[in-house]
Design a protein around this motif. Structure first.
Motif, mmCIF file in Angstrom:
data_model
loop_
_atom_site.group_PDB
_atom_site.id
_atom_site.type_symbol
_atom_site.label_atom_id
_atom_site.label_comp_id
_atom_site.label_asym_id
_atom_site.label_seq_id
_atom_site.Cartn_x
_atom_site.Cartn_y
_atom_site.Cartn_z
ATOM 1 N N GLU A 210 4.988 -11.351 -50.292
ATOM 2 C CA GLU A 210 4.319 -10.943 -51.534
ATOM 3 C C GLU A 210 4.000 -12.158 -52.406
ATOM 4 O O GLU A 210 2.927 -12.230 -53.019
ATOM 5 C CB GLU A 210 5.211 -9.959 -52.302
ATOM 6 N N ASP A 211 4.927 -13.118 -52.463
ATOM 7 C CA ASP A 211 4.679 -14.343 -53.223
ATOM 8 C C ASP A 211 3.472 -15.097 -52.661
ATOM 9 O O ASP A 211 2.625 -15.599 -53.408
ATOM 10 C CB ASP A 211 5.899 -15.274 -53.154
ATOM 11 N N ILE A 212 3.414 -15.165 -51.341
ATOM 12 C CA ILE A 212 2.319 -15.890 -50.679
ATOM 13 C C ILE A 212 0.993 -15.173 -50.929
ATOM 14 O O ILE A 212 -0.019 -15.799 -51.240
ATOM 15 C CB ILE A 212 2.606 -16.021 -49.172
ATOM 16 N N ALA A 213 1.008 -13.844 -50.793
ATOM 17 C CA ALA A 213 -0.215 -13.073 -51.018
ATOM 18 C C ALA A 213 -0.738 -13.261 -52.440
ATOM 19 O O ALA A 213 -1.950 -13.356 -52.665
ATOM 20 C CB ALA A 213 0.044 -11.597 -50.743
ATOM 21 N N THR A 214 0.167 -13.323 -53.403
ATOM 22 C CA THR A 214 -0.227 -13.542 -54.791
ATOM 23 C C THR A 214 -0.942 -14.881 -54.949
ATOM 24 O O THR A 214 -1.960 -14.985 -55.644
ATOM 25 C CB THR A 214 1.009 -13.506 -55.718
ATOM 26 N N ARG A 215 -0.439 -15.894 -54.278
ATOM 27 C CA ARG A 215 -1.046 -17.229 -54.368
ATOM 28 C C ARG A 215 -2.389 -17.279 -53.638
ATOM 29 O O ARG A 215 -3.324 -17.949 -54.103
ATOM 30 C CB ARG A 215 -0.071 -18.275 -53.826
ATOM 31 N N VAL A 216 -2.488 -16.582 -52.524
ATOM 32 C CA VAL A 216 -3.765 -16.510 -51.810
ATOM 33 C C VAL A 216 -4.804 -15.800 -52.678
ATOM 34 O O VAL A 216 -5.945 -16.268 -52.826
ATOM 35 C CB VAL A 216 -3.601 -15.779 -50.460
ATOM 36 N N SER A 217 -4.405 -14.679 -53.270
ATOM 37 C CA SER A 217 -5.320 -13.913 -54.125
ATOM 38 C C SER A 217 -5.801 -14.736 -55.315
ATOM 39 O O SER A 217 -6.986 -14.713 -55.673
ATOM 40 C CB SER A 217 -4.628 -12.651 -54.635
ATOM 41 N N LYS A 218 -4.887 -15.468 -55.912
ATOM 42 C CA LYS A 218 -5.244 -16.291 -57.066
ATOM 43 C C LYS A 218 -6.236 -17.383 -56.684
ATOM 44 O O LYS A 218 -7.176 -17.673 -57.433
ATOM 45 C CB LYS A 218 -3.989 -16.919 -57.659
ATOM 46 N N ALA A 219 -6.049 -17.953 -55.500
ATOM 47 C CA ALA A 219 -6.911 -19.060 -55.068
ATOM 48 C C ALA A 219 -8.354 -18.614 -54.863
ATOM 49 O O ALA A 219 -9.284 -19.372 -55.163
ATOM 50 C CB ALA A 219 -6.367 -19.678 -53.785
ATOM 51 N N VAL A 220 -8.545 -17.392 -54.345
ATOM 52 C CA VAL A 220 -9.902 -16.950 -54.010
ATOM 53 C C VAL A 220 -10.435 -15.831 -54.901
ATOM 54 O O VAL A 220 -11.609 -15.463 -54.801
ATOM 55 C CB VAL A 220 -9.972 -16.491 -52.533
ATOM 56 N N GLY A 221 -9.577 -15.295 -55.753
ATOM 57 C CA GLY A 221 -10.036 -14.243 -56.650
ATOM 58 C C GLY A 221 -10.278 -12.920 -55.973
ATOM 59 O O GLY A 221 -11.147 -12.143 -56.403
ATOM 60 N N LYS A 222 -9.527 -12.651 -54.895
ATOM 61 C CA LYS A 222 -9.651 -11.376 -54.185
ATOM 62 C C LYS A 222 -8.269 -10.747 -54.022
ATOM 63 O O LYS A 222 -7.290 -11.464 -53.833
ATOM 64 C CB LYS A 222 -10.268 -11.589 -52.793
ATOM 65 N N PRO A 223 -8.198 -9.402 -54.059
ATOM 66 C CA PRO A 223 -6.898 -8.757 -53.875
ATOM 67 C C PRO A 223 -6.440 -8.824 -52.421
ATOM 68 O O PRO A 223 -7.261 -8.866 -51.496
ATOM 69 C CB PRO A 223 -7.172 -7.305 -54.294
ATOM 70 N N LEU A 224 -5.134 -8.878 -52.217
ATOM 71 C CA LEU A 224 -4.568 -8.899 -50.875
ATOM 72 C C LEU A 224 -3.274 -8.100 -50.875
ATOM 73 O O LEU A 224 -2.292 -8.480 -51.515
ATOM 74 C CB LEU A 224 -4.300 -10.343 -50.409
ATOM 75 N N GLU A 225 -3.300 -6.968 -50.175
ATOM 76 C CA GLU A 225 -2.125 -6.098 -50.086
ATOM 77 C C GLU A 225 -1.271 -6.505 -48.885
ATOM 78 O O GLU A 225 -1.782 -6.723 -47.791
ATOM 79 C CB GLU A 225 -2.568 -4.638 -49.924
ATOM 80 N N VAL A 226 0.040 -6.613 -49.090
ATOM 81 C CA VAL A 226 0.973 -6.897 -47.999
ATOM 82 C C VAL A 226 1.391 -5.576 -47.355
ATOM 83 O O VAL A 226 1.855 -4.659 -48.037
ATOM 84 C CB VAL A 226 2.215 -7.649 -48.508
ATOM 85 N N VAL A 227 1.198 -5.477 -46.051
ATOM 86 C CA VAL A 227 1.596 -4.277 -45.299
ATOM 87 C C VAL A 227 2.666 -4.694 -44.298
ATOM 88 O O VAL A 227 2.398 -5.447 -43.360
ATOM 89 C CB VAL A 227 0.399 -3.641 -44.560
ATOM 90 N N HIS A 228 3.874 -4.214 -44.501
ATOM 91 C CA HIS A 228 4.974 -4.580 -43.612
ATOM 92 C C HIS A 228 4.955 -3.722 -42.348
ATOM 93 O O HIS A 228 4.852 -2.485 -42.424
ATOM 94 C CB HIS A 228 6.316 -4.427 -44.336
ATOM 95 N N VAL A 229 5.040 -4.376 -41.208
ATOM 96 C CA VAL A 229 5.020 -3.690 -39.914
ATOM 97 C C VAL A 229 6.173 -4.193 -39.062
ATOM 98 O O VAL A 229 6.849 -5.163 -39.407
ATOM 99 C CB VAL A 229 3.679 -3.943 -39.177
ATOM 100 N N THR A 230 6.388 -3.526 -37.937
ATOM 101 C CA THR A 230 7.425 -3.953 -37.003
ATOM 102 C C THR A 230 6.867 -5.039 -36.083
ATOM 103 O O THR A 230 5.654 -5.262 -36.013
ATOM 104 C CB THR A 230 7.901 -2.785 -36.134
ATOM 105 N N ASP A 231 7.756 -5.699 -35.361
ATOM 106 C CA ASP A 231 7.311 -6.686 -34.384
ATOM 107 C C ASP A 231 6.365 -6.052 -33.372
ATOM 108 O O ASP A 231 5.351 -6.652 -32.997
ATOM 109 C CB ASP A 231 8.516 -7.281 -33.635
ATOM 110 N N GLU A 232 6.700 -4.858 -32.945
ATOM 111 C CA GLU A 232 5.892 -4.180 -31.935
ATOM 112 C C GLU A 232 4.497 -3.856 -32.467
ATOM 113 O O GLU A 232 3.489 -4.023 -31.770
ATOM 114 C CB GLU A 232 6.590 -2.890 -31.477
ATOM 115 N N GLN A 233 4.438 -3.393 -33.699
ATOM 116 C CA GLN A 233 3.135 -3.092 -34.306
ATOM 117 C C GLN A 233 2.300 -4.358 -34.485
ATOM 118 O O GLN A 233 1.089 -4.355 -34.225
ATOM 119 C CB GLN A 233 3.346 -2.399 -35.659
ATOM 120 N N LEU A 234 2.950 -5.431 -34.902
ATOM 121 C CA LEU A 234 2.235 -6.691 -35.069
ATOM 122 C C LEU A 234 1.715 -7.194 -33.729
ATOM 123 O O LEU A 234 0.564 -7.635 -33.619
ATOM 124 C CB LEU A 234 3.152 -7.737 -35.707
ATOM 125 N N SER A 235 2.550 -7.126 -32.719
ATOM 126 C CA SER A 235 2.147 -7.562 -31.382
ATOM 127 C C SER A 235 0.959 -6.757 -30.885
ATOM 128 O O SER A 235 0.005 -7.313 -30.317
ATOM 129 C CB SER A 235 3.320 -7.426 -30.407
#
Length: 294
Positions: A210-235
């Motif tokens: 969430e901290d990283i997403a906030t910094r990314v959003s601030k840098a480009v002026g776009k919203p970025l939602e963090v969606v937590h998934v499992t290892d299997e879902q990410l894979s």
């Protein structure tokens, strides 16, 4: 005259190290050797007065020749991740060659906590560290934290869809920029710490997704939602994006490693080596607006 050699000099980290050796550490170009499998890629350094040599990590005898007459060598880990066992064999070749060539000091780019890290390539780093220690050559092992630069691979797409799927959970990571790692490596190569030391390089703050997403959003002026998934879902998602299996394994294991807390480290190593503070992730992302915007 102390002769310094940088392996992988045609790569991103190697090029940055050479830059910092000359510009930041004020090493004379004539004291530096840039080595690469393909020396033709080093023409710009040759033009600047830096000697270039061929150095193929698959050819130990060739590495001995490349390292002959060198006082300190920076062994930058190779990018051979697709074939299991190849990278560690290459690194062992380089360490053995450094010992045979009577190199006085080895600097190596490793990763934090390779003995317990869940990252797929951690055993390569651990095995290389062990080979260096067994060689009898004095060393400085630099355990580089996860690059902030790595976000440039996926964040443009994440920003387009407005969501970042991650399996890092509540884990935190103290990202450091590749350029800061290069600056620290150049400082260690130019003026290595006394004796043999293992040092961990981190950024100035440990951040959650969430901290990283906030910094990314601030840098480009776009919203970025963090969606937590499992290892299997990410894979499954990464595989669906047609990434090679070894890349999928690397990225999923990196998230698992962050989730396990193995990247949640803060050190002052960078400041001790360079005399300056590392760049924050937010400041780095501000310089990468164009890349993040895709």
């Amino acid at each position: 005259m102390t002769r310094l050699l940088v392996t992988g000099a045609a790569g991103q980290l190697g090029r940055a190290v050479l830059h910092h050796l000359v510009q930041t550490s004020k090493v004379a170009p004539g004291d530096i050797v840039a080595a690469s499998r393909d020396p033709q890629k080093l023409a710009e350094f040759a033009a600047a007065g830096i000697e270039t040599r061929a150095a193929d990590f698959d050819d130990e005898a060739g590495l001995v020749k490349a390292f002959t007459g060198i006082d300190r060598v920076l062994i930058i880990s190779t990018d051979e991740l697709a074939t299991p066992g190849k990278r560690i064999a290459q690194h062992r070749n380089a360490v053995a060659a450094a010992a045979k060539a009577d190199v006085k000091h080895i600097i190596y780019t490793s990763m934090p906590n390779p003995d317990k890290s869940l990252v797929s390539f951690a055993p390569d780093h651990l095995g290389t560290e062990e080979a260096i220690k067994a060689s009898g050559v004095p060393y400085t092992i630099l355990r580089n934290s996860w690059y902030g630069d790595n976000y440039l691979m996926s964040m443009p797409h994440n920003l387009q869809v407005g969501r970042w799927y991650t399996a890092t959970g509540a884990g935190k990571v103290a990202n450091i920029s590749r350029d800061d790692c290069a600056r620290a490596a150049a400082a260690a190569l130019a003026n290595p710490p006394a004796g043999s030391q293992t040092l961990t390089l981190t950024g100035p703050e440990s951040l959650s997704a969430e901290d990283i997403a906030t910094r990314v959003s601030k840098a480009v002026g776009k919203p970025l939602e963090v969606v937590h998934v499992t290892d299997e879902q990410l894979s499954h998602g990464l595989t669906g994006a047609s990434l090679p299996p070894f890349v999928v394994e690397m990225l999923v294991s990196a998230d698992a490693n962050i989730r396990a807390g193995n990247f949640d480290l803060l050190t002052d190593t960078f400041e001790k080596l360079t005399g300056s503070k590392p760049q924050s992730l937010g400041a780095y992302l501000e310089t990468q607006k164009a890349a993040l915007s895709g």
